[in-house]
Design a protein around this motif. Sequence first.
Motif, PDB file in Angstrom:
ATOM      1  N   ALA A 183       0.833  -1.203   0.000  1.00  0.00           N
ATOM      2  CA  ALA A 183       0.000   0.000   0.000  1.00  0.00           C
ATOM      3  C   ALA A 183       0.871   1.257   0.000  1.00  0.00           C
ATOM      4  CB  ALA A 183      -0.933  -0.007   1.209  1.00  0.00           C
ATOM      5  N   GLU A 184       1.963   1.218   0.756  1.00  0.00           N
ATOM      6  CA  GLU A 184       2.885   2.368   0.756  1.00  0.00           C
ATOM      7  C   GLU A 184       3.459   2.592  -0.641  1.00  0.00           C
ATOM      8  OE1 GLU A 184       7.179   3.814   2.564  1.00  0.00           O
ATOM      9  OE2 GLU A 184       6.099   2.184   3.582  1.00  0.00           O
ATOM     10  N   THR A 185       3.869   1.511  -1.288  1.00  0.00           N
ATOM     11  CA  THR A 185       4.354   1.627  -2.665  1.00  0.00           C
ATOM     12  C   THR A 185       3.289   2.248  -3.550  1.00  0.00           C
ATOM     13  OG1 THR A 185       5.846  -0.277  -2.464  1.00  0.00           O
ATOM     14  CG2 THR A 185       5.135   0.332  -4.688  1.00  0.00           C
ATOM     15  N   GLY A 186       2.059   1.788  -3.405  1.00  0.00           N
ATOM     16  CA  GLY A 186       0.976   2.308  -4.229  1.00  0.00           C
ATOM     17  C   GLY A 186       0.791   3.807  -4.073  1.00  0.00           C
ATOM     18  N   VAL A 187       0.878   4.299  -2.851  1.00  0.00           N
ATOM     19  CA  VAL A 187       0.731   5.738  -2.601  1.00  0.00           C
ATOM     20  C   VAL A 187       1.847   6.516  -3.296  1.00  0.00           C
ATOM     21  CG1 VAL A 187       0.861   7.532  -0.823  1.00  0.00           C
ATOM     22  CG2 VAL A 187      -0.527   5.489  -0.430  1.00  0.00           C
ATOM     23  N   ILE A 188       3.089   6.082  -3.085  1.00  0.00           N
ATOM     24  CA  ILE A 188       4.238   6.800  -3.646  1.00  0.00           C
ATOM     25  C   ILE A 188       4.204   6.775  -5.171  1.00  0.00           C
ATOM     26  CG2 ILE A 188       6.758   6.855  -3.795  1.00  0.00           C
ATOM     27  CD1 ILE A 188       6.792   5.569  -0.973  1.00  0.00           C
ATOM     28  N   TRP A 189       3.968   5.588  -5.737  1.00  0.00           N
ATOM     29  CA  TRP A 189       4.018   5.428  -7.204  1.00  0.00           C
ATOM     30  C   TRP A 189       2.825   6.100  -7.885  1.00  0.00           C
ATOM     31  CZ3 TRP A 189       8.461   4.078  -5.803  1.00  0.00           C
ATOM     32  CH2 TRP A 189       9.407   3.585  -6.690  1.00  0.00           C
ATOM     33  N   SER A 190       1.680   6.109  -7.275  1.00  0.00           N
ATOM     34  CA  SER A 190       0.541   6.796  -7.865  1.00  0.00           C
ATOM     35  C   SER A 190       0.808   8.292  -7.967  1.00  0.00           C
ATOM     36  CB  SER A 190      -0.726   6.539  -7.039  1.00  0.00           C
ATOM     37  OG  SER A 190      -1.842   7.191  -7.626  1.00  0.00           O
ATOM     38  N   LEU A 191       1.428   8.857  -6.935  1.00  0.00           N
ATOM     39  CA  LEU A 191       1.809  10.270  -6.982  1.00  0.00           C
ATOM     40  C   LEU A 191       2.835  10.510  -8.084  1.00  0.00           C
ATOM     41  CD1 LEU A 191       2.040  11.028  -3.161  1.00  0.00           C
ATOM     42  CD2 LEU A 191       0.346  11.935  -4.751  1.00  0.00           C
ATOM     43  N   PHE A 192       3.776   9.577  -8.256  1.00  0.00           N
ATOM     44  CA  PHE A 192       4.741   9.691  -9.356  1.00  0.00           C
ATOM     45  C   PHE A 192       4.018   9.763 -10.699  1.00  0.00           C
ATOM     46  CE2 PHE A 192       8.602   7.444  -7.188  1.00  0.00           C
ATOM     47  CZ  PHE A 192       8.748   8.527  -6.346  1.00  0.00           C
ATOM     48  N   SER A 193       3.039   8.887 -10.887  1.00  0.00           N
ATOM     49  CA  SER A 193       2.326   8.856 -12.166  1.00  0.00           C
ATOM     50  C   SER A 193       1.592  10.166 -12.419  1.00  0.00           C
ATOM     51  CB  SER A 193       1.355   7.670 -12.206  1.00  0.00           C
ATOM     52  OG  SER A 193       0.194   7.907 -11.439  1.00  0.00           O
ATOM     53  N   ALA A 330       4.773   9.148   3.433  1.00  0.00           N
ATOM     54  CA  ALA A 330       4.666   8.478   2.129  1.00  0.00           C
ATOM     55  C   ALA A 330       3.930   9.329   1.108  1.00  0.00           C
ATOM     56  CB  ALA A 330       3.963   7.125   2.294  1.00  0.00           C
ATOM     57  N   ASP A 331       3.023  10.190   1.566  1.00  0.00           N
ATOM     58  CA  ASP A 331       2.243  10.987   0.617  1.00  0.00           C
ATOM     59  C   ASP A 331       2.901  12.327   0.295  1.00  0.00           C
ATOM     60  OD1 ASP A 331       1.828  12.259   3.014  1.00  0.00           O
ATOM     61  OD2 ASP A 331      -0.359  12.163   2.944  1.00  0.00           O
ATOM     62  N   ARG A 332       4.173  12.493   0.664  1.00  0.00           N
ATOM     63  CA  ARG A 332       4.930  13.666   0.238  1.00  0.00           C
ATOM     64  C   ARG A 332       5.426  13.399  -1.176  1.00  0.00           C
ATOM     65  NH1 ARG A 332       7.938  17.340  -1.790  1.00  0.00           N
ATOM     66  NH2 ARG A 332       9.122  18.797  -0.467  1.00  0.00           N
ATOM     67  N   VAL A 333       5.027  14.216  -2.138  1.00  0.00           N
ATOM     68  CA  VAL A 333       5.445  13.999  -3.520  1.00  0.00           C
ATOM     69  C   VAL A 333       6.967  14.053  -3.592  1.00  0.00           C
ATOM     70  CG1 VAL A 333       5.322  14.830  -5.887  1.00  0.00           C
ATOM     71  CG2 VAL A 333       3.319  14.992  -4.407  1.00  0.00           C
ATOM     72  N   ALA A 334       7.568  12.985  -4.123  1.00  0.00           N
ATOM     73  CA  ALA A 334       9.021  12.833  -4.071  1.00  0.00           C
ATOM     74  C   ALA A 334       9.648  12.775  -5.452  1.00  0.00           C
ATOM     75  CB  ALA A 334       9.387  11.592  -3.268  1.00  0.00           C
ATOM     76  N   THR A 335       9.053  13.428  -6.424  1.00  0.00           N
ATOM     77  CA  THR A 335       9.643  13.465  -7.763  1.00  0.00           C
ATOM     78  C   THR A 335       9.287  14.772  -8.450  1.00  0.00           C
ATOM     79  OG1 THR A 335       9.874  12.298  -9.882  1.00  0.00           O
ATOM     80  CG2 THR A 335       7.688  12.359  -8.912  1.00  0.00           C
TER      81      THR A 335
END
Length: 495
Positions: A183-193, A330-335
């Motif tokens: 779920a953590e991966t999903g949050v981070i990667w969805s924000l990346f997308s 985790a929900d801090r946009v990192a890209t």
Amino acid sequence: MTEPQDETRIPVIIGVGQVNDRPADDADALDSRQLMEAAIRAADADAGGGFISRIDWLGITRQISFPSLDKTMVDGICTALGIAPVHAEQSKGPNGDTPIKYLNDAANAIGEGRAQVAIVAGAEALRTAARRPDGGGIGRNMRMPEVPPIHVKYGLRTPTDIYPLYENAGRKTWGQTLAEGQAETGVIWSLFSQVAAANPAAWIRKPLPAEEIITASANNRPIAFPYTKLMVANSSVNQGAALLVTSLAVARAAGVPESRIIYVGKGAAAHESDNVLERARWDNSPSMAVTLEQVVARNGLDPQKLDHLELYSCFPCVPKMARRTLGLPADRVATMFGGLTFGGGPIGNYMAHAAASMVEKMRVEPGDGLLFANGGFATHNHAILLTTRPQPAGTFPQDYDCQAEADARRGAVPELVDGYEGPAEIETYTVIYDREAQPKFGVVLARTPDGRRAIARVPAEDDGMIAFLTSGAEEPVGTAGIVVREGDFCYWSRG
């Protein structure tokens, strides 16, 4: 009283260029050298033009798409651009930290008065190379780093085999269930997308929900547990990027508007052993932590107040470890670019795109931006600050090497034993899948009662053990079992 700043020794970025090559016909596609040249010309145009003839420092990230270009890459670019820089080099390997290292090196060269106009550039055309007989493209004759025989023996050869070892060990240390880790991966990667969808320079511009990213499907096959295709770097791209670095004096003399000048802050770097089985542990990286801590300390930053952020994202474990070091949610946009899955994963040159995208963003939203790069097999780390705040005199040249502190923090590396038989406890593991989404084999790293590290394989036919490792019903890390030797291989059993 503050001494006047010497503007000839203050490094700034004044031009960035990014190129995506999507030809209708492969015959019209650009190779890696041509992509670099196009990106450099774009960076020159972005700076206002007229800087190419003044380039006296050139740093190129090594490409792997077209092996035949390696020996002539630097000369080829110089000839194409009509330049003869005093310093021109190509990196030894295509490591993901190279663009940030070269940015720091270029800033040092300007700070020492050894350069006036520097270029940091790189490109990959793996999408095209895969279709051309002279290319080292995806899945055919793609070049990979040489690894020790024991890695080959047990199937730990590529980044997709190695990074899951960090993911699975980290999840246990972080107190997460498999579902929580995914779920953590999903949050981070969805924000990346979402960032990639809004970035014209990104390769895949479609926002995806977290559930689609973490759920295996026909279009999102499992790669290496627990990663699916949408969680790993997308190297099937044709992308190039370049950064034009100069002094504040040169920028102002050329009439570059102050709003387009981005200052280079202080950097930090450290690394792990190139032999991935010589890591002290798998739930953190001392060199990563030291690099991030030092770049924060050297620039007087508060991670909570960063305006812009790029955490390297070849695999989820990297930004997961990095965000925990920085104390970010985790929900801090990192890209800034869109991550290596969606923005694009041009092997070692991703961070040139990230830096270029950060520069573009900072021109309209001033502030501080942190760039963190990772390369190899979670091996090389380099971080640096970009900012719209003028840096004080004496910032450059600077020593960014933090290796001594990383080495002091690491602790003892357990002895690796191939051929061990007997009881052990799982340290970390993964399961590698084929293109039909079927398990090929599993790999277990385990600690023996006397603290050594054992390695064992899990056959694809061992349905029970594969299920145990991947179902999430029970956490495998920390469970006891037995290493059994059969012929040349050791196998894992629950006993």
